[in-house]
Scaffold this active site. Structure first.
Site, PDB file in Angstrom:
ATOM      1  N   ASP A   1      -4.858   2.520   1.521  1.00 55.48           N
ATOM      2  CA  ASP A   1      -4.370   3.197   0.315  1.00 55.48           C
ATOM      3  C   ASP A   1      -5.548   3.664  -0.544  1.00 55.48           C
ATOM      4  OD1 ASP A   1      -2.560   4.089  -1.552  1.00 55.48           O
ATOM      5  OD2 ASP A   1      -1.565   2.160  -1.833  1.00 55.48           O
TER       6      ASP A   1
ATOM      7  N   ASP B   1       5.537   8.498  -2.487  1.00 54.55           N
ATOM      8  CA  ASP B   1       6.171   7.305  -3.055  1.00 54.55           C
ATOM      9  C   ASP B   1       7.597   7.597  -3.478  1.00 54.55           C
ATOM     10  OD1 ASP B   1       4.233   5.464  -2.679  1.00 54.55           O
ATOM     11  OD2 ASP B   1       3.341   5.639  -4.662  1.00 54.55           O
TER      12      ASP B   1
HETATM   13  C1  DGJ Z   1       0.770   3.299  -3.549  1.00 51.71           C
HETATM   14  C2  DGJ Z   1       1.490   3.437  -2.238  1.00 51.71           C
HETATM   15  O1  DGJ Z   1       1.917   4.758  -2.077  1.00 51.71           O
HETATM   16  C3  DGJ Z   1       2.643   2.466  -2.189  1.00 51.71           C
HETATM   17  O2  DGJ Z   1       3.353   2.633  -1.003  1.00 51.71           O
HETATM   18  C4  DGJ Z   1       2.117   1.074  -2.315  1.00 51.71           C
HETATM   19  O3  DGJ Z   1       1.356   0.732  -1.194  1.00 51.71           O
HETATM   20  C5  DGJ Z   1       1.307   0.925  -3.596  1.00 51.71           C
HETATM   21  N1  DGJ Z   1       0.303   1.944  -3.704  1.00 51.71           N
HETATM   22  C6  DGJ Z   1       0.649  -0.427  -3.663  1.00 51.71           C
HETATM   23  O4  DGJ Z   1      -0.205  -0.534  -4.712  1.00 51.71           O
END
Ligand code: DGJ
Length: 751
Positions: free
Chosen positions: A477, A547
């Site tokens: 990430d 997200d």
């Molecule tokens: C952003 C990601 O897009 C989410 O899926 C998740 O992993 C969060 N970060 C965790 O902090």
């Protein structure tokens, strides 16, 4: 195929259906001539340079050279010597004086691919491509500029990049080295870009361009959710199935510029590459600089064909080969369900429920390391939080493995929180400009991975974590954009190199990770889909798309993403309703059908589900396993777009041999008192007979005004036998079903 006509000094690059031509005008100036449907012959083409007309007669018209320079259709435009359009190349001498004048010198054809070092790139063997290396020089600056063109023999793709070598005796500062240019003469056109924001990534945007310019760009340090490193030029009226489209897709993950500009003569120039605003590069004698690659595609058969060409290019020649035919694990990820509030018992509960439902893998998301209970701490401390995972990572992973499930883990290696052991030990490891406290975003800061000790410090922690247990998957990430980009170890010249060097350092770390753990499945992610680009796909065959997991919002996010990127690269999960981001409730079946267009999984508390939803999971997984090989390897057809029609969405995937296809239809908004909708399929064999079955999956059919309530979840209904030709020309009638947000899946099987 790459041909050179010596008399015309003309290069003719041809793919199965396209030709790309440029020539050395007057033996010196490399000018663009043509990019479009394949030509049989190029005789006489160079007359388009009009070298015998004023001011186009450079040999006898030296006093008016700049008049010539400002309109000549350069193959690779340079700044500072009279070409006032958006340039691809700019360099300054040791005194800081800017201006480049490139002269054509020679060329070489290399069988196969000349791969740029340290950068993600398309791959190719000698049987499938050749590379043309055209040498241009600026003898005043002492620069060699190699224009590289890889031409594929089985795909309508030309991949360009540029390599600059300082052959002189003094340093030269490069101000811009864009990857390539596209020159077209169109009376009118539309520019298509993939615009967006967090949670609204890659929305297709089309705008007319008559004068001036249109740009897509990022200055955020990542390719970004706001704009994607892609641009297409469309002839007026181009649709999915008809018309001309020229695409440019950059294989890069940092700041970029993609710009389309119309000049005073109505000619279009598009440039694409590393954003010059945040770039400069000092090239000392003997050193070289390599730009990222840009992939050009021409389609004379609408946007759909452009898309299918990019999908084939990226699946066959960019993503690591093994992923093309390998099944991706169906996973459950705990993020939306628990965020950082979990421990080993919770995860074991997830694993048990996942196993019962027939899933393949448990992914433990953010919150397992340091002492991270919220986003204020612990980034940088890549060791297990024993409060949460008693007995350590290996114990947990072994237990999950013993149930017959794989295990995956989340990391964010590029970042640090001030509340971390790493920061306390190395407060100077983040990017910052002395005298100014760097701006935080999500309470975190970016590590200066361009420094070897920082890179090594982070990577050694990663290696130790991954070596400590049987980890099959990593979700990498990156949750903020770059700001306050200063590196304490570099001099003034070096600061302009930082943002590109940062991207190179990230690439190097992912490359090393895959070398050390060759079986690993890497999924990139950046605050959702803020770094969904072809650069990252070189390392990870899938990327978390957004997200925003609301199935209806996902329709346009996935439509825009799949315009360029293969469906098999889009991370897509079924999540809980009301949806975390939008508050919308969508049937469980529809959430699954939409997620099946990508890599599939669940992002919800599988321990505590509604019994009627839980009962549907095994059927969904079984359906995904049937659909997925066609999603992964087949041809994709966009039939209808909810973004455009505001009522329904529809897409199809067709096996390459056309023996099997799946069509997904989502009725987003229900209407009343209307007959069923005629939908024309695409991509089938017109001469073959197909058996069509529909999975109504709980949708209540109301076709012909007759309401029927006898459909159980996953009910398959045989619609009968049709000819491929009929299905494509006459179509089938999709019944109106009761309720908003309903999805139907059609299986179309050759008999
Ligand atoms: C952003 C990601 O897009 C989410 O899926 C998740 O992993 C969060 N970060 C965790 O902090």
């Amino acid at each position: 195929m790459i041909r050179y006509n010596k008399e015309q000094q003309l290069f003719h690059l041809s793919t199965p259906k396209t030709s790309y031509c440029f020539a050395a005008a007057d033996g010196r100036w490399l000018g663009h001539l043509y990019y479009g449907p394949r030509l049989a012959d190029t005789a006489g083409m160079e007359q388009a340079f009009c070298l015998n007309e004023f001011p186009f007669s450079p040999a006898v018209n030296e006093p008016d050279k700049v008049r010539f320079t400002q309109i000549f259709p350069y193959e690779y435009g340079c700044f500072g010597t009279g070409d006032y359009r958006e340039a691809c190349f700019d360099a300054a001498n040791a005194l800081g004086m800017r201006g480049v004048d490139l002269t054509f010198r020679s060329f070489e054809v290399v069988p196969g691919k000349v791969a740029p070092e340290h950068l993600p790139h398309t791959r190719g063997c000698e049987a499938c491509c050749d590379t043309l290396d055209v040498l241009m020089t600026d003898d005043v600056l002492g620069l060699d500029v190699h224009l590289l063109y890889t031409v594929y023999s089985d795909l309508d793709v030309i991949v360009k990049s540029v390599k600059v070598v300082n052959r002189g005796e003094a340093p030269v500062t490069l101000g811009r080295v864009l990857s390539g240019q596209l020159n077209l003469e169109l009376e009118a056109c539309e520019v298509l870009t993939l615009h967006g924001s967090w949670g609204r990534e890659r929305t297709i945007t089309r705008q007319e361009l008559k004068t001036g310019s249109v740009a897509a760009e990022s200055l955020r340090g990542v390719s970004s959710a706001e704009d994607s490193p892609f641009l297409a030029i469309l002839a007026p009226g181009t649709t999915q199935t008809m018309g001309e489209a020229w695409g440019m897709s950059l294989i890069y993950s940092g700041n970029f510029l993609a710009k389309a500009q119309i000049d005073q003569n109505g000619r279009l120039r598009c440039v694409m590459g590393i954003h010059p605003e945040t770039f400069s590069w000092k090239l000392t004698p003997g050193e070289s600089f390599q730009s990222p690659e840009v992939a050009l595609v021409y389609s004379g058969e609408g946007l759909g064909q452009m898309t299918r060409t990019y999908h084939d290019l990226y699946r066959n020649h960019l993503i690591e080969k093994r992923w093309l035919t390998m099944d991706r694990p169906v996973l459950v990820n705990n993020w939306e369900a628990t965020e950082m509030h979990f421990d080993a018992d919770v995860l074991i509960g997830f694993a048990r429920a996942a196993k019962e439902a027939g899933l393949d893998m448990l992914v433990m998301d953010d919150g397992w390391f340091g002492h991270r209970d919220d986003d204020t701490s612990s980034l940088g401390d890549w060791f297990v939080d024993e409060r949460k995972l008693r007995g350590g990572l290996k114990k947990l992973v072994d237990e999950v493995n013993a149930m017959g499930l794989k295990f995956g883990i989340w990391i964010e290696p590029e970042m640090v929180n001030e509340d971390s052991e790493l920061f306390r030990a190395h407060p100077d490891w983040r990017f910052e400009i002395p005298g100014r406290k760097p701006g935080a975003m999500r309470k975190q800061y970016v590590l200066d991975l361009t420094r070897p000790e920082v890179w090594e410090g982070v990577y050694s922690q990663l290696r130790a974590t991954l070596s400590s247990a049987n980890i099959a998957y990593v979700k990498w990430d990156m949750n903020r954009h770059l700001s306050d980009v200063g590196s304490l170890l570099r001099d003034a010249d070096g600061q302009g190199e930082l943002l590109h060097r940062y991207v190179l350092a990230v690439y190097r770390m992912q490359e090393q990770l895959l070398k050390d753990f060759p079986d690993l499945l890497l999924e990139n992610c950046s605050s959702g889909g803020a770094r969904f680009d072809a650069g990252m796909l070189f390392y990870s065959p899938q990327i978390w798309t957004s997200d925003d997991s609301d199935a209806i919002e996902r329709l346009s996010i996935q439509e825009g993403t799949s315009l360029v990127f293969p469906l098999s690269t889009m991370g897509a999960h079924v999540s809980v309703c009301p949806n975390q981001q939008t508050g919308r409730s969508v049937p469980f079946n529809t959430r699954a059908k939409v997620a099946m267009a990508g890599t599939f999984g669940y992002e919800m508390d599988v321990r505590n589900m509604l019994p009627e939803e839980k009962a549907q999971i095994p059927g969904q997984v079984e359906q995904f396993r049937r659909v997925h090989p066609v999603v992964r390897e087949g041809d994709y057809y966009r039939i209808a777009s909810f973004r455009e029609n505001h009522t329904h969405d529809c897409w199809m995937v067709v096996k390459k041999d056309r023996s099997l296809a799946f069509m997904t239809f989502v009725q987003v908004l229900a209407t009343t008192n209307r007959p069923g909708m005629r939908v024309r399929m695409q991509g089938l064999d017109p001469e073959a007979a197909y058996e069509v079955t529909c999975d109504y999956a709980g949708a209540l059919a109301t076709s012909n005004g007759q309401s029927s309530t006898d459909e159980a979840t996953g009910t398959l209904r045989k619609l009968g036998r049709f000819n491929g030709d009929t299905l494509m020309k006459h179509g089938i009638i999709v019944p109106r079903v009761r309720g908003d947000y309903q999805a139907l899946l059609y299986e179309v099987k050759k008999v």
